[in-house]
Design a protein around this motif. Structure first.
Motif, short mmCIF file in Angstrom:
data_model
loop_
_atom_site.label_atom_id
_atom_site.label_comp_id
_atom_site.label_asym_id
_atom_site.label_seq_id
_atom_site.Cartn_x
_atom_site.Cartn_y
_atom_site.Cartn_z
N CYS A 135 6.02 -0.65 0.12
CA CYS A 135 4.94 -1.05 -0.35
C CYS A 135 4.92 -1.75 -1.77
CB CYS A 135 3.80 -0.02 -0.67
SG CYS A 135 3.53 1.20 0.88
N ALA A 152 -1.58 3.77 -6.57
CA ALA A 152 -2.29 3.49 -5.32
C ALA A 152 -2.02 2.15 -4.95
CB ALA A 152 -3.73 3.85 -5.46
N GLY A 153 -2.18 1.76 -3.77
CA GLY A 153 -2.24 0.50 -3.24
C GLY A 153 -3.41 -0.49 -3.97
N TRP A 159 -9.69 1.28 2.84
CA TRP A 159 -9.45 1.93 1.46
C TRP A 159 -8.01 2.72 1.82
CZ3 TRP A 159 -9.38 7.45 1.86
CH2 TRP A 159 -9.75 8.04 3.14
N TRP A 160 -7.43 2.95 0.53
CA TRP A 160 -6.28 3.31 0.33
C TRP A 160 -6.34 4.93 0.81
CZ3 TRP A 160 -1.37 2.11 -0.15
CH2 TRP A 160 -0.42 3.26 -0.83
N GLY A 189 2.95 3.82 2.63
CA GLY A 189 1.45 3.88 2.39
C GLY A 189 0.54 3.76 3.58
N TYR A 196 -3.92 2.74 4.99
CA TYR A 196 -5.17 2.41 4.63
C TYR A 196 -5.87 2.68 5.67
CZ TYR A 196 -3.97 -0.70 0.57
OH TYR A 196 -3.69 -0.88 -0.48
#
Length: 182
Positions: free
Chosen positions: A42, A51-52, A59-60, A68, A70
């Motif tokens: 990521c 967080a991303g 949404w993360w 990661g 979403y």
């Protein structure tokens, strides 16, 4: 028993460029109607992100610099099993995002066996960057069939596939692994 609706899942290795390529990733996900996005590599490991970045319509769910996820439209949760294995639960499904060691064959073998042991009953999906060629003809190294992946790694992958999974890229004519000579 009522079947749940299908979910469009995408997996991308963003080569540590999630933040700098955010707009491209948003546009790609929107164009393809992605509902769950599983990511590998990521952002740089040296970065201090927790967080991303925000992605329009997604949404993360969770993760870190290596893996990661979403999601859109449904509540999702993530469980980290190992540094190379993130599970995302969404809509009654268990999605497994993996990023296997890029340099060590024995490490990849061990990681594949750990993922296989963790799964138990066949999950909905295992996706990610396996860093191996399922068969020699699935990988190129300098224009030649790859000898990068060892037989014991392919055997460990076979154990994973024996759970009732199938490699969607295998036999497609598309390389699932390519390393360029530099």
């Amino acid at each position: 028993m009522r079947r749940s609706r299908s979910v469009r899942v995408a997996t991308l290795n963003v080569n540590r460029r999630l933040f700098s390529r955010r707009e491209d990733i948003e546009a790609w996900c929107a164009a393809w109607g992605v509902e769950v996005l599983l990511l590998q590599e990521c952002w740089p490991q040296t970065a201090s992100y927790s967080a991303g970045p925000p992605l329009a319509g997604l949404w993360w769910v969770g993760g870190d610099s290596e893996l990661g996820a979403y999601a859109v439209g449904e509540e999702a949760t993530s469980l980290r099993h190992q540094a190379h294995h993130l599970e995302v639960r969404v809509g009654g499904r268990s999605l497994h995002d993996v990023y296997l060691d890029a340099n060590k064959a024995r490490a990849r073998e061990k990681q594949l066996l750990q993922v296989t042991d963790r799964l138990g009953a066949a999950p909905t999906l295992v996706a990610g960057d396996f860093n191996l060629a399922p068969a020699p003809e699935d990988g190129l190294y300098g224009g030649q069939a790859s000898t990068y992946t060892k037989a014991y790694e392919r055997q460990a992958l076979g154990s994973l596939l024996a759970l009732g999974l199938r490699d969607l890229g295998l036999g497609s004519g598309e390389f699932t692994f390519e390393r360029m000579n530099r």
